[in-house]
Scaffold this motif. Structure first.
Motif, PDB file in Angstrom:
ATOM      1  N   VAL A   1      -4.690   1.606  -8.891  1.00 20.57           N
ATOM      2  CA  VAL A   1      -4.130   2.943  -8.734  1.00 20.57           C
ATOM      3  C   VAL A   1      -5.234   3.995  -8.860  1.00 20.57           C
ATOM      4  O   VAL A   1      -6.107   3.886  -9.712  1.00 20.57           O
ATOM      5  N   THR A   2      -5.212   4.959  -7.929  1.00 22.08           N
ATOM      6  CA  THR A   2      -6.155   6.080  -8.064  1.00 22.08           C
ATOM      7  C   THR A   2      -5.374   7.279  -8.573  1.00 22.08           C
ATOM      8  O   THR A   2      -4.182   7.411  -8.302  1.00 22.08           O
ATOM      9  N   THR A   3      -6.031   8.100  -9.339  1.00 23.92           N
ATOM     10  CA  THR A   3      -5.345   9.276  -9.863  1.00 23.92           C
ATOM     11  C   THR A   3      -6.336  10.378 -10.195  1.00 23.92           C
ATOM     12  O   THR A   3      -7.520  10.128 -10.383  1.00 23.92           O
ATOM     13  N   HIS A   4      -5.823  11.611 -10.224  1.00 32.38           N
ATOM     14  CA  HIS A   4      -6.622  12.734 -10.674  1.00 32.38           C
ATOM     15  C   HIS A   4      -6.266  13.102 -12.103  1.00 32.38           C
ATOM     16  O   HIS A   4      -6.925  13.911 -12.731  1.00 32.38           O
ATOM     17  N   TYR A   5      -5.146  12.539 -12.596  1.00 31.41           N
ATOM     18  CA  TYR A   5      -4.694  12.883 -13.936  1.00 31.41           C
ATOM     19  C   TYR A   5      -5.344  11.942 -14.936  1.00 31.41           C
ATOM     20  O   TYR A   5      -5.052  10.756 -14.963  1.00 31.41           O
ATOM     21  N   LEU A   6      -6.230  12.491 -15.771  1.00 32.58           N
ATOM     22  CA  LEU A   6      -6.972  11.619 -16.680  1.00 32.58           C
ATOM     23  C   LEU A   6      -6.105  11.086 -17.806  1.00 32.58           C
ATOM     24  O   LEU A   6      -6.374  10.035 -18.362  1.00 32.58           O
ATOM     25  N   ASP A   7      -4.995  11.816 -18.119  1.00 26.85           N
ATOM     26  CA  ASP A   7      -4.094  11.260 -19.129  1.00 26.85           C
ATOM     27  C   ASP A   7      -3.452   9.972 -18.617  1.00 26.85           C
ATOM     28  O   ASP A   7      -3.194   9.052 -19.369  1.00 26.85           O
TER      29      ASP A   7
ATOM     30  N   VAL B   1      -0.939  -4.507  -5.202  1.00 27.48           N
ATOM     31  CA  VAL B   1      -0.452  -3.278  -4.584  1.00 27.48           C
ATOM     32  C   VAL B   1      -1.458  -2.153  -4.850  1.00 27.48           C
ATOM     33  O   VAL B   1      -1.998  -2.033  -5.955  1.00 27.48           O
ATOM     34  N   PHE B   2      -1.775  -1.411  -3.784  1.00 25.17           N
ATOM     35  CA  PHE B   2      -2.733  -0.305  -3.877  1.00 25.17           C
ATOM     36  C   PHE B   2      -1.963   1.007  -3.858  1.00 25.17           C
ATOM     37  O   PHE B   2      -1.214   1.273  -2.919  1.00 25.17           O
ATOM     38  N   LEU B   3      -2.152   1.814  -4.892  1.00 28.09           N
ATOM     39  CA  LEU B   3      -1.450   3.098  -4.957  1.00 28.09           C
ATOM     40  C   LEU B   3      -2.496   4.201  -4.939  1.00 28.09           C
ATOM     41  O   LEU B   3      -3.283   4.335  -5.879  1.00 28.09           O
ATOM     42  N   ASP B   4      -2.511   4.948  -3.848  1.00 27.96           N
ATOM     43  CA  ASP B   4      -3.520   5.992  -3.693  1.00 27.96           C
ATOM     44  C   ASP B   4      -2.916   7.336  -4.105  1.00 27.96           C
ATOM     45  O   ASP B   4      -2.130   7.920  -3.365  1.00 27.96           O
ATOM     46  N   GLU B   5      -3.257   7.788  -5.282  1.00 28.28           N
ATOM     47  CA  GLU B   5      -2.724   9.024  -5.858  1.00 28.28           C
ATOM     48  C   GLU B   5      -1.203   9.108  -5.732  1.00 28.28           C
ATOM     49  O   GLU B   5      -0.672  10.031  -5.124  1.00 28.28           O
TER      50      GLU B   5
ATOM     51  N   TYR C   1       0.841  -1.191   0.000  1.00 28.97           N
ATOM     52  CA  TYR C   1       0.000   0.000   0.000  1.00 28.97           C
ATOM     53  C   TYR C   1       0.873   1.236   0.000  1.00 28.97           C
ATOM     54  O   TYR C   1       1.846   1.328   0.741  1.00 28.97           O
ATOM     55  N   MET C   2       0.545   2.163  -0.867  1.00 37.07           N
ATOM     56  CA  MET C   2       1.248   3.445  -0.865  1.00 37.07           C
ATOM     57  C   MET C   2       0.159   4.496  -0.732  1.00 37.07           C
ATOM     58  O   MET C   2      -0.710   4.605  -1.596  1.00 37.07           O
ATOM     59  N   SER C   3       0.213   5.259   0.349  1.00 35.79           N
ATOM     60  CA  SER C   3      -0.897   6.173   0.614  1.00 35.79           C
ATOM     61  C   SER C   3      -0.699   7.474  -0.136  1.00 35.79           C
ATOM     62  O   SER C   3       0.381   7.777  -0.629  1.00 35.79           O
ATOM     63  N   GLN C   4      -1.777   8.248  -0.225  1.00 40.84           N
ATOM     64  CA  GLN C   4      -1.700   9.492  -0.990  1.00 40.84           C
ATOM     65  C   GLN C   4      -0.800  10.502  -0.300  1.00 40.84           C
ATOM     66  O   GLN C   4      -0.207  11.351  -0.925  1.00 40.84           O
ATOM     67  N   ARG C   5      -0.747  10.396   1.033  1.00 42.58           N
ATOM     68  CA  ARG C   5       0.210  11.253   1.721  1.00 42.58           C
ATOM     69  C   ARG C   5       1.544  10.547   1.684  1.00 42.58           C
ATOM     70  O   ARG C   5       1.608   9.332   1.853  1.00 42.58           O
ATOM     71  N   PHE C   6       2.589  11.293   1.492  1.00 39.96           N
ATOM     72  CA  PHE C   6       3.900  10.678   1.447  1.00 39.96           C
ATOM     73  C   PHE C   6       4.190  10.022   2.793  1.00 39.96           C
ATOM     74  O   PHE C   6       4.058  10.633   3.832  1.00 39.96           O
ATOM     75  N   SER C   7       4.553   8.754   2.765  1.00 40.60           N
ATOM     76  CA  SER C   7       4.527   8.060   4.043  1.00 40.60           C
ATOM     77  C   SER C   7       5.797   7.310   4.422  1.00 40.60           C
ATOM     78  O   SER C   7       5.744   6.316   5.117  1.00 40.60           O
TER      79      SER C   7
END
Lengths: 367, 245
Positions: free
Chosen positions: B191-197, B158-162, B82-88
């Motif tokens: 993977v979650t993302t805000h970048y649609l490209d 593996v879960f990648l949050d932003e 897991y990789m969280s959206q906040r740098f961890s």
């Protein structure tokens, strides 16, 4: 368990890398020992007192009645000899004793001088001085009444301060400082370090791991136990080196009590971190919720005897109160396990309960 | 290899009256790169927290890496990264110390930690900086390192949050190369993302709107479902449809 060792190592590295905080944590004990050279004076109520009356007569009974009626004193009883007096003082059962001579009534009637012994527990020097004043006033009133309006012989007091004959206030504040510093290190630093990980998002990573939440928490707090004990020794050495504070009892009792107190404080710190979302909140909560009670309600600054009833009742819930009694007992009075087992048992129960509740609450709160 | 890496059936999470995740059903095959899209507050993070065993579902079922998240979250946690959206990662520890910490937490032996650290650091060309404090690394490198740490114990999923929030386009590209390399080795990536490209790089994707999955499929399929030519338009159409009174 290597995961646990990994966590402890990591937490230790956090501590060692944060030089500023570390410097503060080690300077704090020394600086506070030097700063806290003052004490606060206040009045006292319900002083447990015992009267040693070797030859009871009308005059001594009148005196005992006066003590029994006074709000300032709590008459623990009368004794026929001084034999058990030491034990009573040691255990803290009484804090003051009156030793009456023989033929008191006859001497008074004849207008002879009456010499009365007044022994006061001065391990807390302020309270000691106040207690001495109260008892002296009561004795003088009693003498005036028994010997008539113009007493010829007078009453002379033979006063003696026990445990702390020179009324050193360092002996009062050093035990309190130990409690205060252990609270800061153990409770505040734990609360800060857990909320910091919550805030930064690293706690999530630990919780997504196969480790149980309780293991995560224990690994985090373990280094603070060591740090707390190191700080306590620093205070003791500074107090001894600079002010010559005594260590009359067994140091192991003191170390054991400190360990229990550190564990209780860790539990409180964990409890704070279950509620606090940010480091700042954690610091404020620790200051208001822990440091102030430790200062005000433990008997550190204000004597327990002088507290209003409700506050006095609340003080029983504060680990520092019991810890302080133990530290003062060991250092100043030379008390041992036999005298302090009750306080130690209460402190042990508190530390187990607080740590258990803290870990459980945090484990529930985190996911 | 036939069972999906992630499978959910009517997975639901309520907070009081609010339904954060509303009966989502999806299936992600092993080795797939699955894009998990949605506006802020659409329920992505809540859904992920259920899938990684940090939050219990109110309703429905989910199986991740062959284990049920409701009945066996411990197994799920062992098998996922897991990789969280906040740098961890820990700023005040060095690269090596961070890697060692996560290695011991996941029960790897010293030898395993050492060999995998060498391999992973070489992959992101960070070997020379292994004794540098993480604080001193540029953000792009930190994030690549966080991904490597999430992969250290060779998770199945593996879960990648932003993971690419706030990094420059070149580093984002580099990051997606790492994601592809990971999937090529058989690790499933959600993977979650805000970048649609970036969403175009995914094998398949889903778009969450108000707790539901509004569209799902390959990028081409999703565009066809909505009848527009870019994912940008897909996203705007779907989110606007709900926002309208």
């Amino acid at each position: 368990m290597s995961a646990f060792r990994g966590l402890v190592r990591k937490e230790t590295l956090h501590l060692l890398r944060d030089r500023q905080t570390l410097a503060i944590l080690f300077l704090l004990p020394v600086v506070s020992v030097l700063l806290f050279g003052f004490a606060v004076r206040t009045d006292v109520r319900a002083i447990p007192i015992v009267v040693v009356d070797v030859a009871p007569d009308a005059a001594t009974r009148a005196l005992i009645a006066r003590f029994a009626q006074s709000e300032q004193f709590q008459l623990h009883g009368t004794l026929r000899s001084e034999a058990t007096l030491d034990a009573l003082f040691q255990a803290g059962t009484v804090r003051q004793a009156i030793v009456l001579p023989t033929e008191t009534d006859r001497r008074l009637v004849r207008g002879e001088r009456v010499v009365v012994g007044l022994i006061t527990d001065a391990s807390d020097p302020n309270t000691g001085r106040v207690m001495e004043g109260y008892a002296g006033a009561l004795l003088r009133r009693w003498h005036a009444e028994r010997a008539g309006v113009a007493p010829s012989g007078g009453v002379s007091l033979l006063t003696r301060m026990r445990f702390n004959p020179t009324l050193e206030s360092v002996n009062l504040f050093v035990p309190g400082l130990i409690a205060l510093i252990l609270t800061i290190v153990a409770a505040m630093m734990t609360a800060i370090s857990i909320t910091r990980e919550k805030e930064r998002g690293t706690m999530e990573l630990l919780l997504v791991s196969p480790l149980r939440p309780s293991a995560v928490v224990l690994g985090k707090v373990a280094p603070y136990v060591v740090l707390g004990m190191a700080n306590m020794l620093t205070v003791l050495l500074a107090a001894r080196g600079v002010f010559g504070v005594p260590m009359r009892g067994h140091p192991l009792v003191l170390l054991g009590a400190s360990l229990l107190y550190v564990i209780a404080s860790l539990g409180l710190g964990i409890l704070i971190s279950t509620k606090a979302e940010t480091e700042r909140t954690a610091i404020m909560a620790a200051l208001a919720g822990l440091l102030l009670p430790t200062l005000m309600l433990s008997g550190f600054i204000f004597p327990l005897e002088a507290m209003p009833r409700p506050l006095w009742a609340i003080s029983h819930l504060i680990p520092a109160r019991w810890f302080l009694t133990i530290v003062r007992g060991v250092m100043v009075k030379g008390a041992g396990l036999a005298d302090l087992w009750r306080e130690l048992a209460i402190l042990a129960a508190m530390s187990v309960a607080l740590l258990g509740i803290g870990i459980r609450r945090l484990a529930i709160r985190l996911p | 290899m036939t069972t999906p890496a992630i499978e959910t059936t009517n997975l639901t999470r309520r907070f009081g009256d609010f339904v954060a995740v509303d009966a989502i059903t999806l299936s992600v095959a092993r080795g797939e790169v699955f894009g998990f899209l949605g506006a802020n507050g659409a329920g992505k993070t809540t859904a992920i927290r259920m899938l990684i065993g940090l939050l219990a579902p109110s309703d429905g079922e989910a199986t991740v890496a062959g284990a049920n998240v409701r009945t066996d979250p411990a197994t799920v946690r062992r098998r996922i990264g897991y990789m969280s959206q906040r740098f961890s990662l820990y700023d005040d520890l060095t690269v090596r110390e961070n890697v060692e910490l996560y290695g011991t937490i996941y029960g790897l032996s010293r030898a395993e930690i050492r060999s995998r650290m060498t391999e992973l650091l070489e992959r992101i060309q960070l070997t020379a900086s292994r004794d540098t404090l993480v604080r001193q690394l540029p953000l792009g490198w930190k994030q690549q390192l966080a991904l490597m740490v999430a992969l250290l114990h060779r998770p199945e999923v593996v879960f990648l949050d932003e993971p690419t929030g706030g990094v420059d386009p070149i580093t984002r590209r580099r990051f997606w190369e790492l994601i592809y390399a990971t999937a090529a080795e058989g690790t499933t990536v959600l993977v979650t993302t805000h970048y649609l490209d970036e969403a175009e790089y995914c094998d398949r994707l889903s778009i969450m709107v108000d707790g539901r999955i509004a569209a799902m499929g390959t990028p081409a399929e999703v565009r066809a479902q909505v009848g527009v030519s870019t994912l940008d338009e897909v996203f705007l159409t779907l989110t606007r449809a709900v926002a309208a009174p």
